[in-house]
Design a protein around this motif. Structure first.
Motif, PDB file in Angstrom:
ATOM      1  N   SER A   1      -1.126 -12.855  -4.738  1.00 60.68           N
ATOM      2  CA  SER A   1       0.260 -12.525  -5.032  1.00 60.68           C
ATOM      3  C   SER A   1       1.241 -13.565  -4.513  1.00 60.68           C
ATOM      4  O   SER A   1       1.140 -14.737  -4.847  1.00 60.68           O
ATOM      5  CB  SER A   1       0.560 -11.132  -4.474  1.00 60.68           C
TER       6      SER A   1
ATOM      7  N   ARG B   1       6.707  -0.006   9.354  1.00 63.29           N
ATOM      8  CA  ARG B   1       5.300  -0.001   8.963  1.00 63.29           C
ATOM      9  C   ARG B   1       4.736  -1.405   9.117  1.00 63.29           C
ATOM     10  O   ARG B   1       5.480  -2.376   9.227  1.00 63.29           O
ATOM     11  CB  ARG B   1       5.078   0.553   7.546  1.00 63.29           C
TER      12      ARG B   1
ATOM     13  N   GLY C   1       0.347  -4.586   4.692  1.00 65.85           N
ATOM     14  CA  GLY C   1      -1.074  -4.542   4.333  1.00 65.85           C
ATOM     15  C   GLY C   1      -1.463  -5.690   3.426  1.00 65.85           C
ATOM     16  O   GLY C   1      -2.486  -5.627   2.741  1.00 65.85           O
ATOM     17  N   THR C   2      -0.661  -6.740   3.389  1.00 64.50           N
ATOM     18  CA  THR C   2      -0.978  -7.847   2.476  1.00 64.50           C
ATOM     19  C   THR C   2      -1.132  -9.186   3.192  1.00 64.50           C
ATOM     20  O   THR C   2      -1.460 -10.181   2.555  1.00 64.50           O
ATOM     21  CB  THR C   2       0.119  -8.021   1.407  1.00 64.50           C
TER      22      THR C   2
ATOM     23  N   GLU D   1       9.862  -0.837  -6.174  1.00 65.05           N
ATOM     24  CA  GLU D   1       9.642  -0.983  -4.744  1.00 65.05           C
ATOM     25  C   GLU D   1      10.623  -1.983  -4.173  1.00 65.05           C
ATOM     26  O   GLU D   1      11.053  -2.919  -4.860  1.00 65.05           O
ATOM     27  CB  GLU D   1       8.231  -1.492  -4.477  1.00 65.05           C
TER      28      GLU D   1
ATOM     29  N   ARG E   1       7.165  -4.562   9.478  1.00 66.48           N
ATOM     30  CA  ARG E   1       8.295  -4.460   8.558  1.00 66.48           C
ATOM     31  C   ARG E   1       9.218  -3.340   9.054  1.00 66.48           C
ATOM     32  O   ARG E   1       8.770  -2.217   9.302  1.00 66.48           O
ATOM     33  CB  ARG E   1       7.819  -4.145   7.142  1.00 66.48           C
TER      34      ARG E   1
HETATM   35  C1  G16 Z   1       1.665  -5.494  -2.925  1.00 69.83           C
HETATM   36  C2  G16 Z   1       1.653  -4.171  -3.594  1.00 69.83           C
HETATM   37  C3  G16 Z   1       3.032  -3.581  -3.572  1.00 69.83           C
HETATM   38  C4  G16 Z   1       3.572  -3.534  -2.152  1.00 69.83           C
HETATM   39  C5  G16 Z   1       3.512  -4.908  -1.561  1.00 69.83           C
HETATM   40  C6  G16 Z   1       3.987  -4.999  -0.126  1.00 69.83           C
HETATM   41  O1  G16 Z   1       2.459  -6.365  -3.668  1.00 69.83           O
HETATM   42  O2  G16 Z   1       1.216  -4.287  -4.925  1.00 69.83           O
HETATM   43  O3  G16 Z   1       2.955  -2.321  -4.140  1.00 69.83           O
HETATM   44  O4  G16 Z   1       4.880  -3.088  -2.146  1.00 69.83           O
HETATM   45  O5  G16 Z   1       2.199  -5.375  -1.626  1.00 69.83           O
HETATM   46  O6  G16 Z   1       2.991  -4.645   0.726  1.00 69.83           O
HETATM   47  P1  G16 Z   1       3.050  -4.829   2.288  1.00 69.83           P
HETATM   48  O7  G16 Z   1       4.400  -4.357   2.723  1.00 69.83           O
HETATM   49  O8  G16 Z   1       1.923  -3.974   2.729  1.00 69.83           O
HETATM   50  O9  G16 Z   1       2.875  -6.298   2.586  1.00 69.83           O
HETATM   51  P2  G16 Z   1       1.886  -7.746  -4.155  1.00 69.83           P
HETATM   52  O10 G16 Z   1       2.976  -8.329  -5.001  1.00 69.83           O
HETATM   53  O11 G16 Z   1       1.609  -8.506  -2.888  1.00 69.83           O
HETATM   54  O12 G16 Z   1       0.638  -7.409  -4.891  1.00 69.83           O
END
Ligand code: G16
Length: 550
Positions: A120, A491, A494-495, A370, A503
């Motif tokens: 992403s 929170r 998770g990415t 989102e 965050r």
């Molecule tokens: C992914 C998810 C989204 C989420 C985002 C942020 O986005 O598909 O639904 O809002 O992660 O996640 P976090 O706050 O856990 O980092 P993407 O665009 O990275 O696939």
């Protein structure tokens, strides 16, 4: 050509996060790392397939955002898929498919599912990130049940089955084969463009460009470029150069392809110039995120969702109105006010697009969004950057109003939800966990507590009961909600792939139009101070402020 069975041993840590498995490229390049994960996925799909036939006779879609390792990974996956009984793979030319395009192809071609190679918005290149996720037959991200099953399998996988066939020519359209499996290399844009034609009035948009409407779309050297160029410049007649950074590069040209005011600073600078175009927008690495910018005016994603909801009937694909809307919990409540006025349902889900899938499939909602620069609709089961750009362009065409005037008119009618997200990046995992644990422990004592003029009406760890399948997702983020509607949310991301990212989401409502033009960080300063007071952010992280505030 034959199928080889190769012994392997499990890797720890192959549990998918918010959106698939994301790791450093160097991790993915370890021998058997990708193979183990893909074999585990194929094993689970073979066990779960309809009629007990698993993947036999089925079609999978495959493509990615073109980042470093994409082309190698595609060949590896084809060899494993052929050994797993898959009949046909639809592969984007060059191994390229944006995330929304994968979703569109799965749905239009009624495929069994699809594999998306993307991390992403995370940076790419040899030192950057790589990722893989699975989308199901509805075109949407796999459910937690499936990703947990895949994770469990990664802990026991002991062999990988793969063809030893030579690599196929992924840049050539047409049908080739790997063992018995057909691989059709497809135009990555065609199916997606067909979906856009069904939703938007292309004649209206063409007319806008013909009359001089100006636009700058920053594809951030990522996969959105070919889509935006084909549709905006190719089909709708936008002048050449409307789409910038349009060629997908393996390292995104060194950019951090995250469309927010910090990482898309070049777009922001262009939109602040006196001769700025009418409309600016950016997309992320896999083209599912979007940022909408007017002349010297940035639209927050939460406001974007609220406005799209309020004006949806102006767009042909939504002329009959919306079934309902959904937003992730940390997204501002701006859309809730619109839904209330329209008399439609508004759902609050955990972070992660996968949570919208059931609501969309069940016909409970039409639009979703989102705070993390994602908006989408029932046309696919992913958020969709270029779709959002076409939607906003359509709103400007239908109303004759600028981005800024649309947003200001909206605030005047509904009030403004001041909103910001503070990211504390690169926090030690233990410190981040300690901060969250401390907050969880403090929750019972918070309701009723007074902070300045506000008092806490609700303090909880958000849990979601899916209204369609009844599944429960717990511990999705700490919410503090105040009597004036203000919210403070904590929170962990998770990415990410390194350390932890805290965050912090801050929001407060302002109904008075005379007070709706305060700089956002100033408007939310007292909530930021309160958040630190409650959670001890500086104490736990050792940081005296966020690394990024958007
Ligand atoms: C992914 C998810 C989204 C989420 C985002 C942020 O986005 O598909 O639904 O809002 O992660 O996640 P976090 O706050 O856990 O980092 P993407 O665009 O990275 O696939």
């Amino acid at each position: 050509m034959s199928i080889q069975t190769l012994p392997t041993t499990p890797f720890t840590g192959q549990r998918p996060g918010t959106s698939g498995l994301r790791k450093k490229v160097t991790v993915f390049m370890q021998p058997m790392y990708l193979e183990n994960f893909v074999q585990s996925l194929l094993d689970v799909l073979n066990a779960s397939g309809a009629d007990g036939h698993g993947l036999r006779g089925q079609t999978l879609v495959l493509g990615g955002d073109g980042r470093y390792h994409n082309r190698v990974a595609v060949q590896t996956i084809l060899k494993l898929a052929s050994a797993s009984g898959v009949q046909r793979v639809l592969l984007g030319r060059g191994g390229i498919l944006s995330t929304p395009a994968v979703s569109a192809v799965i749905r239009r071609r009624q495929a069994f599912g699809g594999i998306v190679l993307s991390a992403s918005h995370n940076p790419g290149g040899p030192d950057g990130d790589f990722g893989i996720k699975y989308n199901a037959s509805n075109g949407g991200p796999a459910t937690e049940t499936l990703t947990e099953a895949v994770y469990a399998r990664t802990l026991t996988v002991s062999q990988v089955c793969a063809s030893d066939a030579p690599d196929i020519a992924i840049d050539t359209l047409g049908v080739q084969s790997v063992e018995q499996m057909e691989v059709e290399v497809i135009d990555p844009v065609a199916d997606y463009a067909a979906v856009m034609r069904e939703l938007f009035d292309f004649d209206l948009l063409r007319g806008m460009f013909a009359r001089g409407f100006s636009m700058r779309v920053d594809a951030m050297c990522a996969v959105g470029g070919p889509y935006a160029k084909a549709i905006l410049e190719g089909e709708l007649g936008a002048p050449a150069g409307t789409v910038v950074n349009a060629e997908p590069l393996e390292d995104f040209g060194g950019l951090h392809p995250d469309p927010n005011p910090v990482n898309a600073e070049d777009l922001i600078a262009h939109m602040a110039q006196p001769d700025a175009p009418d409309f600016g927008a950016a997309m992320d690495g896999d083209a599912d995120r979007n940022m909408v910018v007017g002349r010297n005016f940035v639209v927050t994603p939460s406001d974007s969702l609220a406005l799209m909801t309020a004006h949806a009937r102006l767009v042909p694909g939504y002329k009959d109105g919306l079934l309902g809307v959904a937003r992730s919990m940390p997204t501002s409540a701006a859309v809730d006010r619109v839904a209330k006025k329209l008399g439609i349902a508004c759902f609050e889900t955990p972070t992660g697009w996968k949570f919208f899938g059931n609501l969309l499939d069940a016909g409970r909602v039409t639009l979703c969004g989102e705070e993390s620069y994602g908006t989408g609709s029932s046309h696919v089961r992913e958020k969709d950057g270029l779709w959002a750009i076409l939607f906003w362009m359509s709103l400007q065409g239908a109303t004759g109003r600028s981005v800024e005037s649309l947003v200001r008119e909206h605030w005047a009618a509904y009030g403004r939800n001041y909103y910001t997200r503070h990211d504390y990046e690169g926090v030690a995992v233990d410190a981040a966990n300690a901060l969250m644990a401390g907050l969880r422990a403090a929750l019972p004592g918070l309701p009723g507590q007074q902070f300045g003029a506000r008092h806490v009406t609700l303090a909880d760890d958000f849990a979601y009961a899916d209204p369609v399948d009844g599944s429960i997702s717990k511990a999705q983020g700490i919410r503090l909600i105040f009597d004036d509607g203000a919210r403070v949310i904590f929170r962990l991301s998770g990415t990410g792939t390194e350390g932890a990212t805290l965050r912090l989401y801050l929001e407060r409502y302002e109904a008075n139009p005379a007070l709706q033009d305060v700089p956002v960080q100033q408007a939310l300063q007292d909530l930021a101070t309160l958040a630190d007071q409650v959670a001890g952010i500086a104490r736990h992280t050792g940081m005296d402020g966020p690394s990024v505030a958007t």
